[in-house]
Enzyme design. Structure first.
Site, PDB file in Angstrom:
ATOM      1  N   THR A 127    -123.950 -53.607  33.330  1.00  0.00           N
ATOM      2  CA  THR A 127    -124.354 -52.984  32.317  1.00  0.00           C
ATOM      3  C   THR A 127    -125.136 -53.778  31.053  1.00  0.00           C
ATOM      4  O   THR A 127    -126.141 -53.495  30.404  1.00  0.00           O
ATOM      5  CB  THR A 127    -123.086 -52.419  31.558  1.00  0.00           C
ATOM      6  OG1 THR A 127    -122.478 -51.711  32.635  1.00  0.00           O
ATOM      7  CG2 THR A 127    -123.399 -51.438  30.479  1.00  0.00           C
ATOM      8  N   GLY A 157    -122.390 -54.438  42.419  1.00  0.00           N
ATOM      9  CA  GLY A 157    -121.880 -55.763  42.183  1.00  0.00           C
ATOM     10  C   GLY A 157    -120.471 -55.737  41.675  1.00  0.00           C
ATOM     11  O   GLY A 157    -120.216 -54.231  41.242  1.00  0.00           O
ATOM     12  N   PRO A 158    -119.439 -56.686  42.098  1.00  0.00           N
ATOM     13  CA  PRO A 158    -118.202 -56.540  41.640  1.00  0.00           C
ATOM     14  C   PRO A 158    -118.066 -56.429  39.944  1.00  0.00           C
ATOM     15  O   PRO A 158    -119.255 -56.583  39.103  1.00  0.00           O
ATOM     16  CB  PRO A 158    -117.852 -58.120  42.091  1.00  0.00           C
ATOM     17  CG  PRO A 158    -118.498 -58.380  42.757  1.00  0.00           C
ATOM     18  CD  PRO A 158    -119.976 -58.008  42.402  1.00  0.00           C
ATOM     19  N   ASP A 203     -96.809 -65.888  49.564  1.00  0.00           N
ATOM     20  CA  ASP A 203     -97.587 -66.825  50.397  1.00  0.00           C
ATOM     21  C   ASP A 203     -97.713 -65.837  52.066  1.00  0.00           C
ATOM     22  O   ASP A 203     -98.879 -65.932  52.334  1.00  0.00           O
ATOM     23  CB  ASP A 203     -96.715 -68.003  50.711  1.00  0.00           C
ATOM     24  CG  ASP A 203     -96.603 -68.894  49.587  1.00  0.00           C
ATOM     25  OD1 ASP A 203     -97.446 -69.040  48.614  1.00  0.00           O
ATOM     26  OD2 ASP A 203     -95.693 -69.590  49.542  1.00  0.00           O
ATOM     27  N   GLY A 210    -122.044 -58.352  35.123  1.00  0.00           N
ATOM     28  CA  GLY A 210    -123.233 -57.866  34.071  1.00  0.00           C
ATOM     29  C   GLY A 210    -124.200 -57.008  34.293  1.00  0.00           C
ATOM     30  O   GLY A 210    -125.416 -57.123  33.983  1.00  0.00           O
ATOM     31  N   GLY A 269    -117.570 -56.885  36.067  1.00  0.00           N
ATOM     32  CA  GLY A 269    -117.477 -58.059  35.403  1.00  0.00           C
ATOM     33  C   GLY A 269    -118.619 -58.917  35.412  1.00  0.00           C
ATOM     34  O   GLY A 269    -118.649 -59.879  34.915  1.00  0.00           O
ATOM     35  N   GLU A 272     -92.361 -75.934  46.300  1.00  0.00           N
ATOM     36  CA  GLU A 272     -93.666 -76.564  45.717  1.00  0.00           C
ATOM     37  C   GLU A 272     -94.060 -77.980  46.430  1.00  0.00           C
ATOM     38  O   GLU A 272     -95.418 -78.198  46.509  1.00  0.00           O
ATOM     39  CB  GLU A 272     -93.848 -76.438  44.418  1.00  0.00           C
ATOM     40  CG  GLU A 272     -93.602 -75.226  43.773  1.00  0.00           C
ATOM     41  CD  GLU A 272     -94.684 -74.304  43.853  1.00  0.00           C
ATOM     42  OE1 GLU A 272     -95.695 -74.574  44.426  1.00  0.00           O
ATOM     43  OE2 GLU A 272     -94.080 -72.710  44.220  1.00  0.00           O
TER      44      GLU A 272
END
Length: 663
Positions: free
Chosen positions: A242, A235-236, A533, A240, A238, A459
């Protein structure tokens, strides 16, 4: 009495110092120095001058003279002469009956001998002359001291290179091939449990079954089932992986060996394979047991890839040994291997096959409900105000991993503490979202009025186009306050969806290009501020053509290799003619959306100018300001946008921003 009991209890709690083998070396050194000092003649003898030596010699008090190393004469006095006052007062503190009282440094030995012979004839003397050779151990020690120091330094560095005392073999030189795995058992138990792991429902079910197998194997073996050999958490970063392994260690109740893939890597040849053997040997001795290898891609990369110089032979030998230990000849043991990686695409196919890693558990980014559960876990130690809405925060953080949410909660607590608050408010969490996604706010950054006007129209162009496009993400906030590397940003709340249609991607590209289109429409000039962009739009258009097959000219073809082990290492998977077609189609898609953005802004030019002027005045505007100018947006279906308006106007939800950069 109570005070005495306290003192005795304190004395009982004081642990004696642990024995250290270096104490023996220190004691031997002290004894050696003491022996040299107390055995030295300098404490029991007196140095004579030439006149004093000649006077003693003429009185015939000398019993014998010992010439030491042809340099010093030790003088022994007759017993009857010891009663003389001059000899009594010169006796040293450590004098014994066989010790000399005096010593004399005579200089040249030949002259000294001639002088003694002449004195014997002149005064009728009867003393003896004896020659002796003595070695001073302390002097010899100082001679060899540099060599002793170099040997000790070499031993110290060898101990450090072997991993100190963490190799399981006392940190000695020959323990360099020992495993560096940290053992968690009954003496050192992990306190993390599955209750501490929020979300990850599917992944938890998979690993919980492994834990249940270890606790009650008869439930599965009675039906003919076998214990899984291994589980790979993918998985990516961070998400969880570990943490899930820690929960397994806390729940399983069996010995748990934890280490990183890089722990197998060493500068010495053969050390990695040796450590793999030692790791599985220790695990088999404590079976049933679990081995957890974090970041296994450090040693599990596919063999034969980019190995042109032979530099990866050691890593491949380590991988070969790992493959053999996991499922080789005679490896039917109750040892389960759990590994984690975010680069499963580079792992060797032999490592991923059934029989080694029977299960590949994908740990994905959390969805809305899982983010809410993760928030509740990380908010437990934080003192929060009653106005904090956990459900609302989870809606404002799509794409956040578990580690990102933990960082968000900590950042909100730091922001509240910086403002001397007694509790963390809802606004602090929203400020933390802005801080993490957009960067640090820089209100004191010097921007010229001309640049500020350009940024405002840029913007405002994003905001106008996204308001008019059905599939563009709902707008939350527009700001021209510099933050991080951005000079301005438009904040959106993207819809959480599993698949994306071509119309949705095109609308997003059009809204992204509307910033540059507004500059072209209002000033007939374009700037470098739209770099972010353009990068985003080019990436999306390229994905439509080459990855997702959403282009009619290229057709239903993808050139994406999800395995990461493509055979096209040195050549493109398409012809030069197709490459030219791809380039043309990408450019055509982007240009069509750019012209579409100019058309939308031209039709709403007056409203665009009004919005830009309002932005220059307020610097930060919200959805309600756009409703005053454009009217209600007919495409809004999400109640979250309405809920945002109930919060104070200074709040700033997240998540995607289309920013003008300084690059």
């Amino acid at each position: 009495m109570s005070q005495e009991k306290k003192n005795t209890s304190k004395n009982k709690n004081i642990k004696p110092p642990k024995f250290n083998f270096y104490w023996i070396y220190g004691a031997i050194f002290v004894l050696f120095i003491g022996y040299q000092i107390f055995n030295s003649d300098s404490l029991s003898t007196k140095n004579l001058s030439q006149n004093e030596f000649e006077n003693i010699l003429s009185e015939n008090d000398i019993e014998r003279i010992s010439i030491i190393n042809n340099a010093v004469a030790n003088i022994f006095i007759k017993n009857e002469a010891l009663e003389k006052e001059q000899h009594k007062k010169n006796k040293g503190s450590l004098y014994t009956a066989n010790s000399p009282i005096y010593y004399y440094k005579f200089g040249d030995l030949k002259n000294f001998q001639e002088k003694l012979e002449a004195s014997k004839e002149e005064y009728q003397l009867d003393f003896d002359i004896k020659f002796e050779e003595k070695t001073n151990l302390l002097d010899q020690l100082f001679i060899y001291l540099p060599f002793i120091f170099l040997i000790g330094l070499w031993i110290y560095f060898m101990r450090r290179m072997s991993g100190g005392g963490s190799g399981g073999g006392g940190g000695q030189i020959f323990s360099i091939g020992k495993s560096k795995a940290k053992l968690f058992d009954q003496d050192q138990k992990v306190k993390t449990s599955f209750k501490d792991v929020a979300g990850l429902l599917g992944a938890k079910e998979e690993v919980q079954e492994i834990v249940d197998f270890l606790k009650s194997p008869d439930k599965y073996t009675s039906l003919g089932g076998k214990i899984p050999k291994g589980a790979l958490l993918v998985g990516p970063p961070g998400t969880g992986k570990t943490l899930l392994a820690k929960a397994v260690a806390g729940e399983a109740g069996v010995p748990f060996f934890s280490l990183s893939g890089s722990d197998f890597v060493e500068m010495f040849v053969g050390v990695g394979a040796s450590r793999v053997r030692d790791l599985f040997k220790q695990a088999q001795q404590k079976a049933p047991s679990i081995i957890f290898i974090d970041e296994i891609d450090a040693v599990g990369r596919a063999r034969g890839k980019s190995n042109m110089t032979g530099g990866n032979d050691e890593r491949e030998n380590t991988l070969n040994q790992l493959l053999t230990e996991m499922d080789g000849f005679g490896t039917d043991t109750n040892v389960i291997v759990i590994a984690a990686t975010n680069r499963a695409d580079v792992l060797d196919k032999a490592l991923l096959r059934a029989g080694r890693f029977d299960r590949q558990i994908y740990v994905d980014l959390p969805d809305l409900k899982e983010r809410e559960a993760i928030f509740k876990v990380h908010l437990k130690p934080i003192k929060i105000h009653k106005d904090v809405d956990v459900e609302f925060l989870s809606q404002q953080t799509p794409g956040f991993s578990g580690a990102d949410i933990a960082n968000l909660c900590n950042e909100a607590a730091l922001i509240a503490a910086r403002q001397d608050k007694k509790a963390v408010h809802h606004q602090d969490f929203l400020d933390a979202v802005d801080r993490i996604v957009g960067g640090l706010e820089k209100k004191n950054k010097l921007i010229s009025p001309k640049e500020k006007k350009t940024i405002a129209f840029h913007e405002a162009g994003h905001a106008t186009a996204s308001w008019m496009l059905e599939h563009a993400a709902p707008l939350v906030k527009v700001t021209i306050v510099p933050r991080g590397q951005s000079l301005g940003a438009a904040w959106y709340l993207p819809e959480e969806r599993q698949i994306v249609q071509a119309e949705q991607m095109l609308d997003e590209m059009c809204a992204t290009l509307a910033g540059r289109a507004a500059e072209k429409l209002m000033f007939d000039k374009i700037s470098t501020g739209a770099l972010n962009d353009l990068e985003k739009v080019t990436r999306q258009a390229k994905a439509m053509v080459t990855v997702y097959g959403l282009n009619d000219k290229i057709g239903n073809i993808t050139y994406y290799d999800s395995s990461g082990q493509s055979d096209y290492n040195f050549t493109k998977p398409y012809s030069e003619e197709t490459a030219q077609t791809i380039d043309k189609e990408i450019s055509l898609i982007i240009e069509e959306q750019y012209q579409r953005a100019i058309k939308i802004l031209t039709e709403n030019k007056e409203k665009l100018v009004t919005l830009a002027e309002l932005l220059l005045e307020k610097e930060v505007i919200f959805k309600k300001d756009l409703e005053v100018i454009f009217g209600s947006r007919p495409f809004d279906k999400d109640e979250v946008i309405e809920k945002i308006e109930e919060i104070h106007s200074s709040e700033a939800p997240n998540i995607e921003n289309s920013s003008e950069t300084t690059e």
